[in-house]
Design a protein around this motif. Structure first.
Motif, mmCIF file in Angstrom:
data_model
loop_
_atom_site.group_PDB
_atom_site.id
_atom_site.type_symbol
_atom_site.label_atom_id
_atom_site.label_comp_id
_atom_site.label_asym_id
_atom_site.label_seq_id
_atom_site.Cartn_x
_atom_site.Cartn_y
_atom_site.Cartn_z
ATOM 1 N N THR A 1 4.494 10.950 3.028
ATOM 2 C CA THR A 1 5.276 9.725 3.217
ATOM 3 C C THR A 1 5.343 9.342 4.692
ATOM 4 O O THR A 1 5.151 8.172 5.056
ATOM 5 C CB THR A 1 6.699 9.906 2.636
ATOM 6 N N GLN A 54 7.780 5.112 -1.212
ATOM 7 C CA GLN A 54 8.211 6.100 -2.205
ATOM 8 C C GLN A 54 9.619 5.772 -2.711
ATOM 9 O O GLN A 54 9.888 5.820 -3.905
ATOM 10 C CB GLN A 54 8.189 7.500 -1.587
ATOM 11 N N ASP A 97 2.646 5.027 -2.252
ATOM 12 C CA ASP A 97 3.242 6.350 -2.064
ATOM 13 C C ASP A 97 3.784 6.856 -3.396
ATOM 14 O O ASP A 97 4.780 6.345 -3.897
ATOM 15 C CB ASP A 97 4.353 6.254 -1.007
ATOM 16 N N GLU A 98 3.120 7.811 -3.965
ATOM 17 C CA GLU A 98 3.457 8.388 -5.273
ATOM 18 C C GLU A 98 3.590 7.311 -6.351
ATOM 19 O O GLU A 98 4.615 7.213 -7.027
ATOM 20 C CB GLU A 98 4.761 9.209 -5.181
HETATM 21 MG MG LIG Z 1 6.776 11.647 0.018
#
Ligand SMILES: [Mg+2]
Ligand SMILES: Nc1ncnc2c1ncn2[C@@H]1O[C@H](COP(=O)(O)OP(=O)(O)O)[C@@H](O)[C@H]1O
Length: 297
Positions: free
Chosen positions: A41, A81, A157-158
């Motif tokens: 991140t 995220q 992010d994810e």
């Molecule tokens: Mg992360």
């Protein structure tokens, strides 16, 4: 088109979250694979210039992205995220609102929002409030907002967090459709998510890349390190303590362990073909110490 990441570093006090990371991204899908705390991140936020680096720079086609300012934001799509949704907005209102923030003209914004609600499978809930959405639906809306401006650089992010298996497949197809001539970077700690879509994978640990390559190159790195060993059920605990087990299956009265190790773990063990998951476990054996990062001395 080229995104050059040049020795990006981030310190939080004495903690080194990202440690002199460099990469050169041309169009393609890149996976950033690493467990929680690896620095994914922090790295992505610096690449998006949302977070100031302690040192190091990012260049888009030779231009420092900080100097590019709005010109960079116009070609960038980012799914953070931790994404702040507005619970009382409908999906459509939210996308319209995000379009305003991104400076997309009204007419274009409406068309693009409808298109994205369609491709993310949210068309039927376009006028429902976000607070009624499941985690997966919110995540899909987050992916949709990242795509509003047809970004040349897409940073997610994810993105698969909270998606169910069906949504994961849909996401994979969406990304494969979109990627084309774009630079796409996505982070995950789920190996199977990037195995199928990433052209190039960076394995990140303690703020740096421990290895990188295509999925097959990475699998190749794990060849010769994966073993199968048949044991009695009562021995499972002992092996769990002393080896990295990537799989365990019961075969009648016996248990077959899949073990990741440099050396043959037992004379009875037999070598077997590696998979990406094995390489991941090789770098991240399940030990407490791996959860801690790196510190300045
Ligand atoms: Mg992360
Ligand atoms: N704002 C912050 N202040 C202090 N430490 C932070 C901050 N953000 C992240 N960290 C630390 O930096 C490391 C990397 O975090 P992060 O980039 O979130 O990793 P990942 O996304 O891979 O889980 C972690 O050890 C985390 O605790």
């Amino acid at each position: 088109m080229e995104l050059l990441i040049d020795r990006l570093t981030k310190h939080y006090g004495t903690k080194i979250a990202v440690d002199c990371v460099s990469a050169n991204l041309s169009p393609g899908v890149y996976g950033l694979l690493g467990e929680n705390g690896a620095g994914k991140t922090t790295l992505m936020r610096m690449i998006c210039s949302v977070l100031e680096a302690t040192s190091g720079e990012v260049f888009f086609d030779g231009h420092n992205v900080i100097d590019m300012g709005a010109d960079y934001r116009n070609i960038l799509g980012y799914l953070p995220q931790e994404f702040g949704y507005y619970p009382d907005y409908t999906a459509m209102e939210f996308l319209r609102y995000m379009s305003v923030l991104k400076g997309i003209p009204r007419k274009k914004a409406v068309n693009r929002s409808e298109e994205l609600l369609e491709v993310t499978g949210l068309k039927h809930v376009a006028s429902k409030k976000i607070k009624t959405f499941s985690g997966g639906m919110k995540q899909r809306l987050g992916i949709a907002q990242a795509l509003l401006n047809h970004p040349k650089i897409l940073i997610l992010d994810e993105p698969t967090a909270g998606l169910d298996p069906k949504e994961r497949v849909r996401f994979r197809n969406l990304l494969a459709d979109y990627a084309g001539d774009k630079i796409v970077l996505l982070s995950t700690h789920i190996v199977s998510d990037i195995e199928a879509i990433a052209d190039h994978v960076f394995v990140m640990k303690k703020g740096g890349f421990v290895t990188q390559g295509t999925v097959s190159e990475l699998v190749e790195q794990a060849e010769g390190k994966v073993w199968e060993l048949e044991i009695a059920p009562k021995e499972v605990h002992k092996w769990e303590k002393k080896a990295t087990i990537s799989n365990l299956r019961h075969e009648g009265e016996r248990v077959v362990l899949r073990i990741v190790a440099d050396e043959k773990p037992s004379p009875q063990a037999v070598s077997c073909r590696a998979a990406l998951e094995d390489l991941y476990l090789y770098h991240f054996p399940m030990k407490e110490e791996n959860l801690e990062g790196r510190f300045l001395r």
